[in-house]
Design a protein around this motif. Structure first.
Motif, mmCIF file in Angstrom:
data_model
loop_
_atom_site.group_PDB
_atom_site.id
_atom_site.type_symbol
_atom_site.label_atom_id
_atom_site.label_comp_id
_atom_site.label_asym_id
_atom_site.label_seq_id
_atom_site.Cartn_x
_atom_site.Cartn_y
_atom_site.Cartn_z
ATOM 1 N N LEU A 90 0.812 -1.210 -0.085
ATOM 2 C CA LEU A 90 -0.310 0.221 -0.038
ATOM 3 C C LEU A 90 1.106 0.808 0.042
ATOM 4 N N SER A 91 0.710 2.088 -0.997
ATOM 5 C CA SER A 91 1.561 3.511 -0.705
ATOM 6 C C SER A 91 0.545 4.306 0.195
ATOM 7 N N LYS A 92 1.436 5.291 0.983
ATOM 8 C CA LYS A 92 0.505 6.298 1.699
ATOM 9 C C LYS A 92 0.241 7.256 0.917
ATOM 10 N N GLU A 93 -0.615 8.089 0.578
ATOM 11 C CA GLU A 93 -0.529 9.311 0.041
ATOM 12 C C GLU A 93 -2.013 9.589 1.055
ATOM 13 N N ILE A 112 -4.776 15.312 -7.213
ATOM 14 C CA ILE A 112 -2.895 15.664 -7.309
ATOM 15 C C ILE A 112 -2.498 14.953 -6.096
ATOM 16 N N TYR A 113 -1.751 14.106 -6.000
ATOM 17 C CA TYR A 113 -1.290 13.360 -5.018
ATOM 18 C C TYR A 113 0.247 13.545 -4.427
ATOM 19 N N GLN A 114 0.262 13.474 -3.192
ATOM 20 C CA GLN A 114 1.470 13.337 -2.017
ATOM 21 C C GLN A 114 1.657 12.362 -1.652
ATOM 22 N N GLY A 115 3.138 11.517 -1.908
ATOM 23 C CA GLY A 115 3.562 10.608 -1.510
ATOM 24 C C GLY A 115 4.299 10.919 -0.351
ATOM 25 N N GLU A 116 3.578 10.368 1.242
ATOM 26 C CA GLU A 116 4.526 10.425 2.107
ATOM 27 C C GLU A 116 6.708 9.740 2.155
ATOM 28 N N ASP A 117 6.657 8.800 1.695
ATOM 29 C CA ASP A 117 7.958 8.825 1.458
ATOM 30 C C ASP A 117 9.120 9.834 0.896
ATOM 31 N N LEU A 118 7.874 10.033 -0.216
ATOM 32 C CA LEU A 118 8.880 10.145 -1.014
ATOM 33 C C LEU A 118 9.296 11.748 -0.566
ATOM 34 N N MET A 119 7.462 12.300 0.319
ATOM 35 C CA MET A 119 8.972 13.977 1.178
ATOM 36 C C MET A 119 9.633 13.373 1.852
ATOM 37 N N GLU A 120 10.428 12.237 2.284
ATOM 38 C CA GLU A 120 11.449 12.777 3.045
ATOM 39 C C GLU A 120 12.631 11.923 2.025
ATOM 40 N N LYS A 121 12.498 11.328 1.011
ATOM 41 C CA LYS A 121 13.814 11.620 0.809
ATOM 42 C C LYS A 121 14.240 13.366 -0.180
ATOM 43 N N GLU A 122 15.562 13.813 0.453
ATOM 44 C CA GLU A 122 16.286 14.309 0.209
ATOM 45 C C GLU A 122 16.240 15.077 -1.777
ATOM 46 N N GLY A 123 15.740 16.105 -2.036
ATOM 47 C CA GLY A 123 15.642 16.455 -2.949
ATOM 48 C C GLY A 123 14.418 16.589 -4.138
ATOM 49 N N TYR A 124 13.457 15.278 -3.754
ATOM 50 C CA TYR A 124 12.499 15.148 -3.750
ATOM 51 C C TYR A 124 11.028 15.539 -2.422
#
Length: 201
Positions: A90-93, A112-124
């Motif tokens: 499951l993708s947390k969005e 339009i969606y924002q991903g929780e995991d990606l928010m924590e990655k530097e540059g993304y």
């Protein structure tokens, strides 16, 4: 494509090897970039047998009428939810906002969606995810819909370029885990732009 490579990679790793020097096909920067990624063994989602014979993806011809300016209505209080994928993952969005735009004289809306995991990655931290389906799916395009990557804008408008719509990696290799396009992001029209369906060997 960066969004997909970082967040939705379901394979452990790909072995590196020397790259062939055939020229990269494509009529736009987007087409050349994605074709280069698919040719490169370190970034390609293709199975080995498909990558070895890969010459380039099939695209609709670039059409400027599929580049639209959308009004962004932010939804800062939207809850996080588990977006279903093609696997058990499951993708947390969360819905970052609602896009309203006119395409070929008709009005449409997309979440339009924002991903929780990606928010924590530097540059993304400012990446947004726009999955959609349309009436070309299962015909000229992949049946499960397509994706567009974009970033959080400073203003309340976003340019949506449907010419950069690409397939989920699971369209090429079932070992990937790809978010399923939410039902509310169905466009009742034909989006004749972006990447077409992939014909496997």
């Amino acid at each position: 494509m960066k969004y997909l490579m970082i967040l939705f990679l379901g394979m452990v790793s790909l072995a590196s090897c020397s790259q062939d020097k055939r020229p990269v096909k494509g009529n736009t920067d987007f087409q050349r970039t994605i074709n280069a990624e698919f040719k490169d063994v370190t970034t390609s989602p293709l199975k080995e047998k498909d990558r070895k014979s890969f010459e380039g993806l099939d695209f609709f011809k670039f059409d400027s009428s599929y580049v639209v300016q959308a009004i962004l209505k932010r939804t800062p209080d939207s809850p996080w939810f588990n977006m279903k994928t093609t696997t058990d993952r499951l993708s947390k969005e969360r819905v970052y906002g609602i896009l309203s735009f006119t395409l070929k004289g008709n009005a449409y809306q997309l979440n339009i969606y924002q991903g929780e995991d990606l928010m924590e990655k530097e540059g993304y931290e400012d990446y947004l995810f726009l999955p959609f389906s349309d009436e070309t799916n299962g015909l000229e395009t992949y049946g499960g819909g397509r994706y567009i990557d974009t970033k959080i804008p400073e203003s309340d408008t976003i340019i949506i370029d449907f010419n950069t719509a690409y397939n989920p990696y699971c369209a090429y290799n079932e070992t990937y885990s790809c978010p399923i396009v939410p039902r509310e992001n169905y466009l009742k029209t034909r989006i004749e732009a972006g990447v077409k369906v992939f014909k496997k060997n």
